[in-house]
Design a protein around this motif. Structure first.
Motif, short mmCIF file in Angstrom:
data_model
loop_
_atom_site.label_atom_id
_atom_site.label_comp_id
_atom_site.label_asym_id
_atom_site.label_seq_id
_atom_site.Cartn_x
_atom_site.Cartn_y
_atom_site.Cartn_z
N UNK A 132 0.80 -1.06 -0.13
CA UNK A 132 -0.08 0.06 0.00
C UNK A 132 0.76 1.32 0.11
N UNK A 133 1.87 1.25 0.95
CA UNK A 133 2.66 2.25 0.92
C UNK A 133 3.43 2.62 -0.44
N UNK A 134 4.03 1.46 -0.99
CA UNK A 134 4.92 1.40 -2.29
C UNK A 134 3.80 2.07 -3.35
N UNK A 135 2.69 1.57 -3.34
CA UNK A 135 1.56 1.95 -4.50
C UNK A 135 1.31 3.46 -4.36
N UNK A 136 1.30 3.99 -3.14
CA UNK A 136 1.07 5.54 -2.83
C UNK A 136 2.17 6.24 -3.90
N UNK A 137 3.55 5.73 -3.41
CA UNK A 137 4.76 6.36 -3.97
C UNK A 137 4.49 6.32 -5.43
N UNK A 138 4.14 5.01 -5.93
CA UNK A 138 4.23 5.06 -7.43
C UNK A 138 3.34 5.85 -8.24
N UNK A 139 2.04 5.79 -7.56
CA UNK A 139 0.77 6.83 -7.91
C UNK A 139 1.56 8.25 -7.83
N UNK A 140 2.11 8.63 -6.82
CA UNK A 140 2.31 10.06 -6.88
C UNK A 140 3.53 10.32 -7.96
N UNK A 141 4.29 9.34 -7.99
CA UNK A 141 5.31 9.76 -9.15
C UNK A 141 4.87 9.52 -10.72
N UNK A 142 4.17 8.77 -10.76
CA UNK A 142 3.34 8.53 -12.14
C UNK A 142 2.63 9.65 -12.44
N UNK A 143 1.86 10.39 -11.15
CA UNK A 143 1.23 11.61 -11.67
C UNK A 143 2.07 12.75 -11.90
N UNK A 144 3.06 12.79 -11.29
CA UNK A 144 4.16 13.79 -11.45
C UNK A 144 4.73 13.88 -12.73
N UNK A 145 5.27 12.56 -13.18
CA UNK A 145 5.84 12.37 -14.40
C UNK A 145 5.05 12.58 -15.60
N UNK A 178 11.40 25.40 -18.27
CA UNK A 178 10.21 24.83 -18.85
C UNK A 178 10.54 23.56 -19.72
N UNK A 179 11.57 23.55 -20.58
CA UNK A 179 11.98 22.43 -21.56
C UNK A 179 12.57 21.55 -20.69
N UNK A 180 12.89 21.47 -19.32
CA UNK A 180 13.44 20.39 -18.70
C UNK A 180 12.16 19.19 -18.12
N UNK A 181 10.89 19.65 -18.50
CA UNK A 181 10.05 18.61 -18.17
C UNK A 181 9.86 17.52 -19.20
N UNK A 182 10.50 17.71 -20.35
CA UNK A 182 10.71 16.73 -21.35
C UNK A 182 11.70 15.58 -20.75
N UNK A 183 12.68 16.14 -20.02
CA UNK A 183 13.71 15.07 -19.58
C UNK A 183 13.49 14.52 -18.29
N UNK A 184 12.91 15.35 -17.33
CA UNK A 184 12.40 14.93 -16.10
C UNK A 184 11.35 14.03 -15.98
N UNK A 185 10.24 14.39 -16.89
CA UNK A 185 9.07 13.41 -16.78
C UNK A 185 9.51 11.87 -17.12
N UNK A 186 10.07 11.76 -18.02
CA UNK A 186 10.69 10.28 -18.08
C UNK A 186 11.43 9.67 -17.28
N UNK A 187 12.35 10.53 -16.52
CA UNK A 187 13.06 10.24 -15.40
C UNK A 187 12.18 9.70 -14.28
N UNK A 188 11.35 10.43 -14.16
CA UNK A 188 10.45 10.25 -13.12
C UNK A 188 9.72 8.81 -13.15
N UNK A 189 9.10 8.78 -14.48
CA UNK A 189 8.46 7.49 -14.68
C UNK A 189 9.20 6.36 -14.75
N UNK A 190 10.56 6.42 -15.11
CA UNK A 190 11.32 5.17 -15.24
C UNK A 190 11.78 4.97 -13.63
N UNK A 191 11.87 6.02 -12.84
CA UNK A 191 11.96 5.64 -11.34
C UNK A 191 10.87 4.90 -10.71
#
Length: 140
Positions: free
Chosen positions: A25-38, A59-72
Motif C-alpha cells: 500500500x505504501x509503495x503503491x502510494x509512492x508509485x501513484x504520486x510519481x506517475x502523476x508527477x511524471x 520549462x523545457x526540462x519537463x521533457x527530460x524530468x518526466x521520463x526520468x520520474x516515470x522510469x524511477x
C-alpha cells in the motif's frame, strides 16, 4: 508453558503477515504520486510552470524530468529492481528538497511532501521485502 509461548508469538506472526500488505500500500502510494508527477511533466507542463519558474528550472526540462520520474516509478514498482528504484526515487526527492531549500522555502508543502514520499518509499520497501528487513533489523 507452550501456551504462553504461542500467545507471545501470535502478535508477531500477525504483524509479519500484515507487513507485506502495508508495504504494498505504501509503495503503491509512492508509485501513484510519481506517475502523476511524471505524467504532468510530460503532458501538462503548463500546469506546473509557476512552480518551475519559482525554483529556477526551465520549462523545457519537463521533457527530460518526466521520463526520468516515470522510469524511477517503474523500477521501484518491479520487485526485482525495487531497491535500485528506491535509491533513484530518494535521489530525485532529495533534489526536489534541495531546490526548495535553495530558494528559502524550508518547510514548504512540496518539501514536506517530498520528505514524506521518501519515507514512504523506504518504509514500503522495508515492509514488503524481507531482504531489506534482514539487512536493517530495526524491529526484533
Amino acid at each position: 508453558m507452550s501456551e504462553t509461548m504461542n500467545l507471545h508469538q501470535a502478535p508477531e506472526a500477525v504483524n509479519l503477515h500484515r507487513a507485506p500488505w502495508a508495504g504494498l500500500i505504501m509503495s503503491a502510494a509512492v508509485v501513484v504520486a510519481l506517475v502523476a508527477d511524471g505524467t504532468i511533466q510530460l503532458f501538462a507542463p503548463a500546469q506546473i510552470a509557476g512552480m518551475l519558474q519559482e525554483t529556477g528550472f526551465a520549462m523545457d526540462l519537463t521533457r527530460i524530468v518526466g521520463p526520468i520520474i516515470l522510469a524511477c516509478a517503474i523500477l521501484y514498482a518491479v520487485p526485482a529492481t525495487a531497491v535500485l528504484g528506491a535509491i533513484l526515487v530518494t535521489g530525485f526527492l532529495g533534489g526536489a528538497i534541495c531546490a526548495h531549500v535553495r530558494i528559502g522555502e524550508l518547510g514548504s508543502p512540496p518539501e514536506i511532501i517530498s520528505l514524506l514520499l521518501g519515507a514512504l518509499t523506504w518504509g514500503g520497501l522495508y515492509a514488503r521485502d524481507p531482504r531489506i528487513r534482514a539487512l536493517l533489523p530495526l524491529i526484533r
